[in-house]
Design a protein around this motif. Structure first.
Motif, mmCIF file in Angstrom:
data_model
loop_
_atom_site.group_PDB
_atom_site.id
_atom_site.type_symbol
_atom_site.label_atom_id
_atom_site.label_comp_id
_atom_site.label_asym_id
_atom_site.label_seq_id
_atom_site.Cartn_x
_atom_site.Cartn_y
_atom_site.Cartn_z
ATOM 1 N N SER A 107 0.652 -1.254 0.201
ATOM 2 C CA SER A 107 0.002 0.014 0.142
ATOM 3 C C SER A 107 0.832 1.163 0.211
ATOM 4 O O SER A 107 2.060 1.236 0.544
ATOM 5 C CB SER A 107 -0.970 0.165 1.153
ATOM 6 N N TYR A 108 0.255 2.441 -0.431
ATOM 7 C CA TYR A 108 0.898 3.613 -0.583
ATOM 8 C C TYR A 108 -0.127 4.545 0.133
ATOM 9 O O TYR A 108 -1.173 4.457 -0.210
ATOM 10 C CB TYR A 108 1.087 4.026 -1.944
ATOM 11 N N SER A 109 0.549 5.583 0.862
ATOM 12 C CA SER A 109 -0.310 6.652 1.610
ATOM 13 C C SER A 109 0.259 7.972 1.362
ATOM 14 O O SER A 109 1.751 8.024 1.609
ATOM 15 C CB SER A 109 -0.736 6.301 2.923
ATOM 16 N N VAL A 152 3.604 -0.055 -5.960
ATOM 17 C CA VAL A 152 1.793 -0.153 -5.835
ATOM 18 C C VAL A 152 1.540 0.495 -7.288
ATOM 19 O O VAL A 152 1.821 1.670 -7.431
ATOM 20 C CB VAL A 152 1.684 0.948 -4.751
ATOM 21 N N GLU A 153 0.640 -0.084 -7.811
ATOM 22 C CA GLU A 153 -0.081 0.412 -9.079
ATOM 23 C C GLU A 153 -1.213 1.182 -8.936
ATOM 24 O O GLU A 153 -1.993 0.626 -8.070
ATOM 25 C CB GLU A 153 -0.482 -0.836 -9.923
ATOM 26 N N GLN A 154 -1.333 2.540 -9.259
ATOM 27 C CA GLN A 154 -2.659 2.993 -9.074
ATOM 28 C C GLN A 154 -3.063 3.690 -10.309
ATOM 29 O O GLN A 154 -2.325 4.097 -11.213
ATOM 30 C CB GLN A 154 -2.367 4.391 -7.985
ATOM 31 N N THR A 155 -4.313 4.117 -10.378
ATOM 32 C CA THR A 155 -4.894 4.575 -11.348
ATOM 33 C C THR A 155 -5.475 5.870 -11.108
ATOM 34 O O THR A 155 -6.591 6.019 -10.522
ATOM 35 C CB THR A 155 -5.912 3.636 -12.205
ATOM 36 N N ALA A 156 -5.054 7.031 -11.762
ATOM 37 C CA ALA A 156 -5.655 8.479 -11.516
ATOM 38 C C ALA A 156 -6.274 8.584 -12.759
ATOM 39 O O ALA A 156 -6.080 8.378 -13.966
ATOM 40 C CB ALA A 156 -4.314 9.176 -11.303
ATOM 41 N N LYS A 202 -2.512 5.088 -15.551
ATOM 42 C CA LYS A 202 -1.885 4.282 -14.526
ATOM 43 C C LYS A 202 -0.238 4.953 -14.452
ATOM 44 O O LYS A 202 0.249 5.335 -15.018
ATOM 45 C CB LYS A 202 -1.705 2.965 -15.323
ATOM 46 N N THR A 232 2.888 3.919 -11.143
ATOM 47 C CA THR A 232 3.816 3.165 -10.332
ATOM 48 C C THR A 232 4.209 4.080 -9.070
ATOM 49 O O THR A 232 4.957 4.914 -9.469
ATOM 50 C CB THR A 232 4.659 2.466 -11.031
#
Length: 400
Positions: free
Chosen positions: A175-177, A230-234, A250, A252
């Motif tokens: 996870s990323y925060s 951590v892969e995130q979609t913005a 996407k 990283t």
């Protein structure tokens, strides 16, 4: 801390009056009202947090009225919070809007330090021709001769409620925060970020969590935090020919991942460490974490643990409560081994009657309890008598 709850026309509970302990475990068949009770307390926390914090006329809640009921929905609790006695009651009639699903406009009343208060109007109602704008909360405010600091105190105590329904694969995810203080979601997402925060900023808390986990799951030797992608979609907005377009993108990010050193193996990935280990780590992090909940609502407290580990879990939870006497835990279970480590007065049993409504009784209310209490542990007694006896109590029991 909640001492008594009262539900009226809330889902399966047509009428419920129930006393709670600092540590209360609900047992009973599937779909008999255990989780419903947790959901009711969670909803009351949400309603109180919003209405005591904003000048609103009402809080638009989900449609949770019992099937076939015509009377208002009521969810109430009374007790002592942070040394101050009080009570809260969320009340809502059924309101159907012309277009769309029904919703419930909850208002709130109660008392704090023996001073009554009310938030909103109890006579909210919509005619079939009401416009959609009439459905929105309107400025109302708190009515009553109560000091604002007392209401803020009550709101803070009631807001500090966590309902936990951990999903092992979610707990295991990196996870990323970007929050200053990361938070743990009810499903367990964000666990690695919260533990990384502790490791860097509050190492003594991290050590307490690690030590408690090792006591419950002796195979654990160490908790380590590693960097992980951590892969995130913005969503990115692009202006093209005077038009705005939203394009998913996407990316990283570098976050954190929990890794375990186990007996005989180092660097064990979280999804290989076992569901029970992850679930316990999530629970310990929630209880000892930055949010410091006052009320924890936990579905399935056995957490996929071996019976011996279940006993160690209860011991660890009691140790946490001893250090934090204002922490209240209300959990559901299907395990007689959990009950064997409880005082009989801490056990509540749920039962679904033939009319489809739930009932809840103390284990000590069984007609034969006094006869058998010295011969059986609570889990053994529950396994022997089941829950059908609740339906044979007869009359119009207040918990029906």
């Amino acid at each position: 801390m909640i001492e008594k709850v009262q539900f009226r026309n809330f889902k399966a509970y047509r009428s419920l009056d129930l006393e709670l302990e600092p540590f209360t475990v609900l047992v009973g068949p599937n779909a008999s009202g255990k989780t419903t009770l947790l959901e009711g307390l969670s909803l009351l926390s949400t309603i109180a947090s919003n209405l005591l914090g904003e000048d609103w006329n009402h809080w638009p809640g989900p449609f949770v009225q019992s099937h076939g009921a015509q009377s208002p929905v009521e969810i109430g609790a009374s007790g002592e919070w942070g040394g101050t006695n009080g009570s809260v009651r969320a009340v809502s009639p059924a309101v159907r809007i012309p277009h769309g699903p029904p919703y419930l406009p909850f208002v709130l009343n109660g008392s704090v330090a023996d001073k009554p208060f009310k938030v909103g109007r109890e006579n909210i109602g919509l005619s079939p021709r009401a416009s959609s704008s009439e459905n929105a909360p309107r400025v109302g405010g708190v009515h009553g001769n109560v000091e604002r600091w007392l209401l803020n105190h009550l709101r803070a105590e009631l807001s500090a409620t966590s309902i936990l329904r951990f999903v092992p694969k979610v707990l295991a995810m990196a996870s990323y925060s970007d929050e200053v203080v990361p938070s743990l979601a009810p499903d367990g997402s964000g666990l690695s970020s919260v533990l990384a925060y502790f490791k860097l900023s509050q190492d003594e808390v991290f050590s307490e969590i690690e030590q408690a986990l090792k006591q419950i799951v002796p195979a654990v030797r160490r908790i380590r935090i590693e960097r992980a992608a951590v892969e995130q979609t913005a969503v990115r907005t692009i202006a093209l020919d005077d038009q705005r377009h939203e394009v998913p993108e996407k990316r990283t990010l570098w976050g954190n991942q929990v890794v375990f050193d186990m007996k005989g193996a180092k660097g064990v990935a979280p999804d290989s460490a076992g569901e029970g280990t992850l679930m316990v780590l999530g629970l310990l992090t929630a209880l000892m974490g930055p949010s410091k909940p006052r009320l924890v609502l936990l579905d399935d407290i056995e957490l996929s643990l071996h019976p011996a580990a279940q006993a160690r879990l209860i011991a660890a939870l009691r140790a946490i409560q001893k250090r934090d006497p204002q922490l209240q835990i209300i959990a559901t279970s299907h395990s007689p081994f959990i009950l064997n480590d409880l005082d009989p007065k801490e056990v509540r049993m749920t039962f679904l009657a033939d009319n489809g409504f739930a009932r809840c009784e103390k284990l000590t209310a069984h007609p034969e309890f006094e006869k058998w209490k010295g011969l059986m542990a609570p889990g053994e007694f529950w396994s022997s008598v089941g829950e059908d006896w609740i339906g044979k109590l007869g009359g119009t029991a207040p918990n029906e």
